[in-house]
Design a protein around this motif. Structure first.
Motif, PDB file in Angstrom:
ATOM      1  N   ARG A   1       0.832  -1.203   0.000  1.00 40.03           N
ATOM      2  CA  ARG A   1       0.000   0.000   0.000  1.00 40.03           C
ATOM      3  C   ARG A   1       0.869   1.256   0.000  1.00 40.03           C
ATOM      4  O   ARG A   1       0.553   2.242  -0.665  1.00 40.03           O
ATOM      5  CB  ARG A   1      -0.916   0.004   1.219  1.00 40.03           C
ATOM      6  CG  ARG A   1      -1.854   1.192   1.249  1.00 40.03           C
ATOM      7  CD  ARG A   1      -2.819   1.112   2.383  1.00 40.03           C
ATOM      8  NE  ARG A   1      -3.778   0.035   2.156  1.00 40.03           N
ATOM      9  CZ  ARG A   1      -4.733  -0.291   3.010  1.00 40.03           C
ATOM     10  NH1 ARG A   1      -4.853   0.348   4.135  1.00 40.03           N
ATOM     11  NH2 ARG A   1      -5.563  -1.267   2.734  1.00 40.03           N
ATOM     12  N   ALA A   2       1.989   1.205   0.717  1.00 39.83           N
ATOM     13  CA  ALA A   2       2.903   2.356   0.763  1.00 39.83           C
ATOM     14  C   ALA A   2       3.506   2.609  -0.618  1.00 39.83           C
ATOM     15  O   ALA A   2       3.631   3.757  -1.056  1.00 39.83           O
ATOM     16  CB  ALA A   2       3.996   2.121   1.788  1.00 39.83           C
ATOM     17  N   LYS A   3       3.870   1.538  -1.311  1.00 34.30           N
ATOM     18  CA  LYS A   3       4.435   1.697  -2.654  1.00 34.30           C
ATOM     19  C   LYS A   3       3.407   2.286  -3.605  1.00 34.30           C
ATOM     20  O   LYS A   3       3.717   3.192  -4.397  1.00 34.30           O
ATOM     21  CB  LYS A   3       4.924   0.343  -3.175  1.00 34.30           C
ATOM     22  CG  LYS A   3       5.548   0.441  -4.552  1.00 34.30           C
ATOM     23  CD  LYS A   3       6.021  -0.910  -5.031  1.00 34.30           C
ATOM     24  CE  LYS A   3       6.611  -0.804  -6.428  1.00 34.30           C
ATOM     25  NZ  LYS A   3       7.025  -2.104  -6.942  1.00 34.30           N
ATOM     26  N   ALA A   4       2.185   1.793  -3.532  1.00 29.03           N
ATOM     27  CA  ALA A   4       1.125   2.324  -4.396  1.00 29.03           C
ATOM     28  C   ALA A   4       0.884   3.800  -4.095  1.00 29.03           C
ATOM     29  O   ALA A   4       0.693   4.610  -5.013  1.00 29.03           O
ATOM     30  CB  ALA A   4      -0.158   1.523  -4.196  1.00 29.03           C
ATOM     31  N   ALA A   5       0.918   4.171  -2.823  1.00 26.14           N
ATOM     32  CA  ALA A   5       0.723   5.575  -2.450  1.00 26.14           C
ATOM     33  C   ALA A   5       1.853   6.443  -2.983  1.00 26.14           C
ATOM     34  O   ALA A   5       1.621   7.556  -3.465  1.00 26.14           O
ATOM     35  CB  ALA A   5       0.612   5.702  -0.932  1.00 26.14           C
ATOM     36  N   ARG A   6       3.099   5.926  -2.914  1.00 27.81           N
ATOM     37  CA  ARG A   6       4.239   6.677  -3.463  1.00 27.81           C
ATOM     38  C   ARG A   6       4.092   6.880  -4.964  1.00 27.81           C
ATOM     39  O   ARG A   6       4.350   7.972  -5.485  1.00 27.81           O
ATOM     40  CB  ARG A   6       5.558   5.954  -3.167  1.00 27.81           C
ATOM     41  CG  ARG A   6       6.103   6.186  -1.799  1.00 27.81           C
ATOM     42  CD  ARG A   6       7.556   5.748  -1.690  1.00 27.81           C
ATOM     43  NE  ARG A   6       7.810   4.414  -2.192  1.00 27.81           N
ATOM     44  CZ  ARG A   6       7.681   3.296  -1.480  1.00 27.81           C
ATOM     45  NH1 ARG A   6       7.312   3.365  -0.222  1.00 27.81           N
ATOM     46  NH2 ARG A   6       7.938   2.121  -2.015  1.00 27.81           N
ATOM     47  N   LEU A   7       3.664   5.834  -5.662  1.00 27.28           N
ATOM     48  CA  LEU A   7       3.479   5.941  -7.110  1.00 27.28           C
ATOM     49  C   LEU A   7       2.365   6.923  -7.463  1.00 27.28           C
ATOM     50  O   LEU A   7       2.496   7.720  -8.399  1.00 27.28           O
ATOM     51  CB  LEU A   7       3.191   4.563  -7.708  1.00 27.28           C
ATOM     52  CG  LEU A   7       4.349   3.566  -7.649  1.00 27.28           C
ATOM     53  CD1 LEU A   7       3.894   2.192  -8.109  1.00 27.28           C
ATOM     54  CD2 LEU A   7       5.512   4.054  -8.474  1.00 27.28           C
ATOM     55  N   ARG A   8       1.264   6.881  -6.722  1.00 23.33           N
ATOM     56  CA  ARG A   8       0.174   7.833  -6.963  1.00 23.33           C
ATOM     57  C   ARG A   8       0.633   9.266  -6.716  1.00 23.33           C
ATOM     58  O   ARG A   8       0.316  10.174  -7.486  1.00 23.33           O
ATOM     59  CB  ARG A   8      -1.028   7.529  -6.061  1.00 23.33           C
ATOM     60  CG  ARG A   8      -1.918   6.428  -6.561  1.00 23.33           C
ATOM     61  CD  ARG A   8      -3.231   6.388  -5.817  1.00 23.33           C
ATOM     62  NE  ARG A   8      -3.067   6.307  -4.371  1.00 23.33           N
ATOM     63  CZ  ARG A   8      -2.926   5.171  -3.694  1.00 23.33           C
ATOM     64  NH1 ARG A   8      -2.940   4.022  -4.344  1.00 23.33           N
ATOM     65  NH2 ARG A   8      -2.787   5.184  -2.397  1.00 23.33           N
ATOM     66  N   HIS A   9       1.385   9.463  -5.655  1.00 24.35           N
ATOM     67  CA  HIS A   9       1.890  10.799  -5.341  1.00 24.35           C
ATOM     68  C   HIS A   9       2.835  11.286  -6.444  1.00 24.35           C
ATOM     69  O   HIS A   9       2.761  12.451  -6.863  1.00 24.35           O
ATOM     70  CB  HIS A   9       2.601  10.798  -3.990  1.00 24.35           C
ATOM     71  CG  HIS A   9       3.129  12.127  -3.599  1.00 24.35           C
ATOM     72  ND1 HIS A   9       2.313  13.164  -3.240  1.00 24.35           N
ATOM     73  CD2 HIS A   9       4.391  12.597  -3.533  1.00 24.35           C
ATOM     74  CE1 HIS A   9       3.059  14.221  -2.966  1.00 24.35           C
ATOM     75  NE2 HIS A   9       4.319  13.908  -3.136  1.00 24.35           N
ATOM     76  N   ALA A  10       3.702  10.409  -6.921  1.00 28.20           N
ATOM     77  CA  ALA A  10       4.626  10.789  -7.990  1.00 28.20           C
ATOM     78  C   ALA A  10       3.859  11.161  -9.254  1.00 28.20           C
ATOM     79  O   ALA A  10       4.209  12.137  -9.937  1.00 28.20           O
ATOM     80  CB  ALA A  10       5.603   9.648  -8.274  1.00 28.20           C
ATOM     81  N   MET A  11       2.808  10.419  -9.566  1.00 29.66           N
ATOM     82  CA  MET A  11       2.004  10.738 -10.744  1.00 29.66           C
ATOM     83  C   MET A  11       1.319  12.089 -10.584  1.00 29.66           C
ATOM     84  O   MET A  11       1.290  12.898 -11.515  1.00 29.66           O
ATOM     85  CB  MET A  11       0.963   9.640 -10.968  1.00 29.66           C
ATOM     86  CG  MET A  11       0.102   9.850 -12.182  1.00 29.66           C
ATOM     87  SD  MET A  11       1.039   9.836 -13.715  1.00 29.66           S
ATOM     88  CE  MET A  11       1.436   8.094 -13.834  1.00 29.66           C
ATOM     89  N   ARG A  12       0.783  12.343  -9.400  1.00 24.51           N
ATOM     90  CA  ARG A  12       0.154  13.645  -9.161  1.00 24.51           C
ATOM     91  C   ARG A  12       1.154  14.782  -9.325  1.00 24.51           C
ATOM     92  O   ARG A  12       0.843  15.818  -9.890  1.00 24.51           O
ATOM     93  CB  ARG A  12      -0.428  13.704  -7.743  1.00 24.51           C
ATOM     94  CG  ARG A  12      -1.820  13.161  -7.631  1.00 24.51           C
ATOM     95  CD  ARG A  12      -2.489  13.600  -6.352  1.00 24.51           C
ATOM     96  NE  ARG A  12      -1.680  13.426  -5.167  1.00 24.51           N
ATOM     97  CZ  ARG A  12      -1.664  12.339  -4.406  1.00 24.51           C
ATOM     98  NH1 ARG A  12      -2.403  11.298  -4.727  1.00 24.51           N
ATOM     99  NH2 ARG A  12      -0.908  12.286  -3.333  1.00 24.51           N
TER     100      ARG A  12
END
Length: 73
Positions: A56-67
């Protein structure tokens, strides 16, 4: 309904106010100290959640990077 407590009495009990004594207003320094402690505990909780849920932390990091990539200044 007479068996239910009044909303006003619940609100004053929840906020810590009793009819006997009203606490003095909070100073700016106390508010900042309380806010700093809350933010520190919040950051600790997020770190703990990231450690116990790495996917979940990795997915959150990826979403943040995309934003951040798609954000326009």
């Amino acid at each position: 309904m007479p068996d239910l407590p009044d909303r006003d009495s619940e609100a004053s009990e929840a906020s810590g106010e009793t009819g006997a004594g009203v606490s003095p207003p909070e100073t700016d320094a106390e508010r900042r100290r309380r806010r700093a402690r809350f933010l520190h505990e919040l950051a600790e909780a997020r770190e703990l959640r990231d450690r116990v849920q790495p996917r979940r932390a990795k997915a959150a990091r990826l979403r943040h990077a995309m934003r951040m990539r798609t954000f326009r200044w």
